[in-house]
Design a protein around this motif. Structure first.
Motif, PDB file in Angstrom:
ATOM      1  N   VAL A  89       0.889  -1.094  -0.106  1.00 45.29           N
ATOM      2  CA  VAL A  89       0.001  -0.165   0.016  1.00 45.29           C
ATOM      3  C   VAL A  89       0.779   1.298  -0.009  1.00 45.29           C
ATOM      4  CG1 VAL A  89      -1.828   1.377   1.153  1.00 45.29           C
ATOM      5  CG2 VAL A  89      -1.819  -1.082   1.005  1.00 45.29           C
ATOM      6  N   SER A  90       1.924   1.158   0.888  1.00 44.21           N
ATOM      7  CA  SER A  90       3.060   2.581   0.952  1.00 44.21           C
ATOM      8  C   SER A  90       3.612   2.877  -0.717  1.00 44.21           C
ATOM      9  CB  SER A  90       4.034   2.212   1.740  1.00 44.21           C
ATOM     10  OG  SER A  90       4.766   0.907   1.413  1.00 44.21           O
ATOM     11  N   THR A  91       3.652   1.747  -1.237  1.00 41.28           N
ATOM     12  CA  THR A  91       4.409   2.044  -2.571  1.00 41.28           C
ATOM     13  C   THR A  91       3.051   2.559  -3.653  1.00 41.28           C
ATOM     14  OG1 THR A  91       6.035   0.368  -2.486  1.00 41.28           O
ATOM     15  CG2 THR A  91       5.645   0.940  -4.766  1.00 41.28           C
ATOM     16  N   LEU A  92       1.908   2.083  -3.406  1.00 35.43           N
ATOM     17  CA  LEU A  92       0.799   2.492  -4.355  1.00 35.43           C
ATOM     18  C   LEU A  92       0.664   3.796  -4.025  1.00 35.43           C
ATOM     19  CD1 LEU A  92      -1.487  -0.796  -4.265  1.00 35.43           C
ATOM     20  CD2 LEU A  92      -0.155   0.148  -6.088  1.00 35.43           C
ATOM     21  N   LYS A  93       0.446   4.250  -2.844  1.00 36.55           N
ATOM     22  CA  LYS A  93       0.128   5.639  -2.283  1.00 36.55           C
ATOM     23  C   LYS A  93       1.206   6.538  -3.029  1.00 36.55           C
ATOM     24  CE  LYS A  93      -2.352   4.774   1.840  1.00 36.55           C
ATOM     25  NZ  LYS A  93      -2.480   5.382   3.441  1.00 36.55           N
TER      26      LYS A  93
END
Length: 425
Positions: free
Chosen positions: A153-157
């Motif tokens: 999720v951190s990378t997608l954000k």
């Protein structure tokens, strides 16, 4: 030589500028739902840029339709003037006139220039634009679902913004916000039914699109989006052919509801925000319904002070004790622009409804799609603040232009179809 669909187009044979305009509008509607595709925080997307390019191409060909709503165009412009004028006066008196300039520019582009572009194309071209809009929304879901399975999720954000995939698992996809994602899916489903009726898409391709749209609708866990999508499908089937409503629509609705109440597996976030509220009948458990209701109650109370002068464009959040704009479009316009601005908005909404209902007499299927899409739009006026982003009014105008008789003498001529296949637009 194949006859042209509109009498006034016969002398205007397609040229490269026409082809460029058609290509740009196809790209624009394909990416219209992809709000994350923009440079930074500026509310100008790649779709907006393509629409601007299409407008320039049409103007160079002297084919821009300056009266998209025919005789109602004057009243449409009058309504838009009232709405923006009320916001301007209120901003000068109580708010920030510079902020009004930004908001007025956004509304002028979405609610004035966009219909001029869409109604400059033929109804056949706009039907194929609906198909490309469906493809774009389905592609957004497919991409988001696939990439979220591999990246944290951190990378997608960091790549697509915080709304692409929320921390609680709600899918915003390339729309960038989960409720907005539910809205564009609700717009796309009646359009898909219409494209299937006009044989613009095969059954296998339609089934694949339906899978991704349905999967995305569940993954975004938007109660408003889910309800609007179900209602839009029922309206499209019922108004176009009542027998299809009983043969397909009602059994489909029964199947969906039966699955929800059966206790079979569902994503936890959908179960929490949507399924629980549907099965229990308790709307207070439907997502952020309670918070929105508090904002609406506050705005209704504050509206007593804003009959003549509102708080000014984009200033509601500053006077609200909750520090957020009310998620009710009509109340927001009333509190920020006063009764004059609200009257202008109601004039424009009335024109959209009159055109949509009249379109049922012109083309039953196209009219049913237009009514369904407009219904989704009106449902979301109760769930979002300002609606100048093109993914809101764009699908409504697209569905109306796909029926249209208004654009006959303006429409860009369609290229003859290739013997071995159909042109893409």
């Amino acid at each position: 030589m194949a006859p042209t669909p509109y009498p006034g187009v016969a002398a205007a044979r397609p040229n490269r500028m026409d082809a460029l305009a058609v290509f740009l509008i196809g790209f624009a509607v394909f990416t219209m739902s992809m709000h994350v595709l923009r440079p930074g925080p500026v509310n100008v997307t790649v779709s907006d840029a393509a629409i601007g390019g299409c407008m320039i191409a049409l103007m160079l060909r002297h084919r821009i339709n300056a009266t998209p709503f025919a005789r109602s165009t004057f009243f449409w412009c009058f309504g838009l003037t009232l709405m923006l004028g009320g916001l301007l006066v209120s901003s000068i008196a109580n708010g920030d006139p510079l902020r009004w300039i930004i908001i007025a520019g956004q509304y002028a582009f979405a609610w004035l220039l966009l219909p001029m572009v869409f109604f400059s194309l033929s109804s056949g071209q706009m039907r194929r634009c609906m198909l490309w809009f469906v493809y774009g929304v389905a592609a957004s879901q497919a991409f988001a679902l696939a990439i979220s399975a591999f990246l944290p999720v951190s990378t997608l954000k960091s790549l697509f913004g915080p709304g692409f995939l929320a921390g609680n698992g709600r899918l915003g996809a390339l729309t960038g916000e989960s409720n907005w994602n539910g809205a564009v899916i609700a717009f796309a489903l009646p359009m898909l039914i219409s494209c299937l009726h006009y044989k613009l898409i095969g059954r296998i391709s339609a089934a694949i699109c339906t899978v991704f749209l349905g999967w995305g609708l569940i993954a975004c866990a938007s109660f408003t989006g889910f309800g609007a999508a179900l209602l839009a499908v029922m309206i499209t089937l019922g108004l176009s052919n009542p027998r299809r409503l009983f043969k397909i629509g009602l059994p489909l609705a029964g199947l969906v509801i039966g699955y929800l109440v059966s206790g079979l597996p569902l994503p936890a976030i959908f179960q929490q925000r949507v399924a629980g509220a549907l099965t229990s009948g308790d709307l207070s458990s439907a997502g952020t319904f309670e918070g929105r209701a508090m904002l609406i109650a506050e705005a209704w109370k504050l509206s007593e002070q804003t009959i003549f002068l509102g708080f000014g464009a984009d200033r509601y959040r500053e006077v609200s004790e909750f520090g957020a704009p009310v998620h009710q479009f009509l109340l927001l316009i009333l509190t920020e622009g006063g009764a004059v601005a609200l009257a202008g908005l109601l004039v424009m909404l009335s024109i959209l409804w009159v055109i949509a209902l009249k379109s049922l007499k012109i083309d039953r299927q196209g009219g049913a799609t237009a009514v369904a899409v407009l219904t989704v739009f009106c449902i979301f006026t109760t769930a979002v603040p300002h609606m100048y982003t093109r993914l809101w009014i764009g699908p409504v105008l697209m569905a109306l232009a796909a029926v249209g008789r208004v654009q006959q003498r303006w429409a860009v001529a369609e290229r003859p179809r290739n013997p071995g296949g159909e042109n893409w637009l």
